[in-house]
Design an enzyme around this catalytic site. Sequence first.
Site, mmCIF file in Angstrom:
data_model
loop_
_atom_site.group_PDB
_atom_site.id
_atom_site.type_symbol
_atom_site.label_atom_id
_atom_site.label_comp_id
_atom_site.label_asym_id
_atom_site.label_seq_id
_atom_site.Cartn_x
_atom_site.Cartn_y
_atom_site.Cartn_z
ATOM 1 N N ASP A 562 0.853 -1.193 0.000
ATOM 2 C CA ASP A 562 0.000 0.000 0.000
ATOM 3 C C ASP A 562 0.893 1.248 0.000
ATOM 4 O OD1 ASP A 562 1.092 -0.136 2.503
ATOM 5 O OD2 ASP A 562 -0.820 -0.294 3.572
ATOM 6 N N ASP A 563 0.316 2.392 0.291
ATOM 7 C CA ASP A 563 1.093 3.624 0.220
ATOM 8 C C ASP A 563 1.782 3.939 1.538
ATOM 9 O OD1 ASP A 563 0.544 4.073 -2.452
ATOM 10 O OD2 ASP A 563 -1.430 4.898 -1.955
#
Length: 692
Positions: A562-563
């Site tokens: 994910d980020d």
Amino acid sequence: TSNHLRHVESMSTLPSGAGQIPKLNALILGEALASEEDDLIVPSQDFSAQAHIPSPHKYLEMYKRSIEDPAGFWSDIASQFYWKQKWGQPVYSENLDIRKGRIHIEWFKGGITNICYNCLDKNIAAGNGEKIAIYWEGNDPGVDASLTYNQLLQRVCQLANYLKDIGIRKGDAVLIYLPMLMELPIAMLACARIGAVHSVVFAGFSSESLAQRIMDCKPKVLITCNAVRRGPKTIHLKDIVDTALAESAQSGTVVDVCLTYENDTALKKESTKWVEGRDTWWQDVVPKYPDTCDVEWVDAEDPLFLLYTSGSTGKPKGVLHTTGGYMVYTATTFKYAFDYKPSDIYWCTADCGWITGHSYVTYGPLLNGATVVVFEGAPNYPDPGRSWDIVDKYKVSIFYTAPTLVRSLMREGDEHVTRFSRKSLRVLGSVGEPINPSAWRWFFNLVGESRCPISDTWWQTETGGFMITPLPGAWPQKPGSATFPFFGIQPVIVDEKGVEIEGECSGYLCVKSSWPGAFRTLYGDHERYETTYFSAFPGYYFSGDGCSRDKDGYHWLTGRVDDVINVSGHRIGTAEVESALVSHHQCAEAAVVGVEHEVKGQSIYAFVTLVEGVPYSDDLRKSLIMTVRKQIGAFAAPDKIHWAPSLPKTRSGKIMRRVLRKIASRQLDELGDISTLADPGVVDQLIALADG
Ligand code: WTA
């Protein structure tokens, strides 16, 4: 059933004690081990013989029961703790499937206990009152202190009585912003004793981050110290707190009391700024209180603490852990993953401001009656030998740290290690990010002299305790692999569609059922809890990590999908850094990605578009970095600012991070298909400015 579990089932027919460890391991996996012999590191027979879990067979026996009968398995373990009143039935209840309604997890509901009582009073009652609970080592060599279990209990009780006296009650939030002084675990335990919910904020966070957390959890009291020495520097924590409290007060959250410990090796009272009426010196009030304090008995599902962590959006998430399940889980994982014995001296280099310090500096070890080293300083100060100096000084036998420290010490040269004895070491541990095989081997061969197994523990703030981890005496290790799941944990690897994949594979790491140490919600935002963790792959808890499983069933973590960027084992959301950057009045837009870094694992790389007409300059670069330090903390400062006339976007306006990651890591021949960009010319512009 998962691949792993299927093998477990097939194991049940095997005769007990069959064969040598590698052979038995092969049997577990239903086939010969596919790895080359020299990729396997087998624990010595001496080590295995004395270990809690001496063989794969023993592990499997327990693992199988933990999956088939979680209630029975965990009840038996929980019974070894002190409960004022036993839990009710069912032992646990859960729904991890968003399609079936609200997500909920409960363990030992109705059980009445207290984790501070189990850490201290219970161990004292068992005859360990005079055992050292904490060895404290100051930043500067020669500055140290220690507390026995009896003394620790007295200190905790005095603070607990003070907190009660100023009106703190069960369920109230207490914010703790302290460096690694003994007062940090003392403050956590004092809160737990009276049922208050602690929220520790890492003392490396800036005033703005601190203010944000104050406004979210609205504590009645904030506990801090005036300053701290870290390496050669002195950091004035109280100034940071003053700014944060002023900022939060302006937005309507007023904290009544700021209890301040005078850390006089760093700064004297007289030189500390003071707000009359709000600020109180710890040393002036706390020692006056009685050193016994009745326990506030709480339900297993009453909250124990909040800990903020980063996610893919800008706002930090308040991860909430409750009491009973967390207690049972941290104690059990500590005991087995480090093969803990009462004679061990244990040192974890993590700060209590992160989950590792909660579960494996404070609660897990103290629940086991362990002796813990708490270190105030930096592991390479005054020189790169400091860690091993401390190991020798306290005869540390279990040493738990992060790969980033291993890699940074590796660069300093072997002589900083070999000039110390390190004979006391018997188990090593790693956490925070994947450990690369070369760092693993250096840690194993040089630091541990090929004698100490390495427990590479994969877990998260959200999981409360270890999820995938070696059990050091049980099976051969592979450098860089976190090996197999802990008792009660059912990891699964799924593809993009959320379909479980079996055998040798790689994909997204999820967990199939609950475990006692799991977080119960995000503070004040149960919906965000459900969407962040349980919606991507319905039916599972999604970790945010990628993982592959090899032919032998070993797990290999591959990093966040994910980020979230993992810098030196610290979780940082790209969105947090971006929002800090764009708050700078000359920054129009920012996109942040992580790039591989030799020591830190990943470093922060920021693409920045400036406001029309503003020229690039070195001063501006510095001022952008300063903005991030101010808003988040020094640990989140970008290593690189890359000027970007504009950012690569799809026609619908979405930034193509995949392309940015490739540019950032200079893998220019791997840009992939850029024809869907609104303006593919942007890419050439960015490449031209890469080293400008
Ligand atoms: C990463 C720290 C590989 C992972 C306990 C996870 C790891 C994130 C390992 C959680 C490991 C932690 N091998 N990766 N042994 N341990 N991670 O919440 O990406 O600060 O999702 O908890 O660190 O970070 P957190």
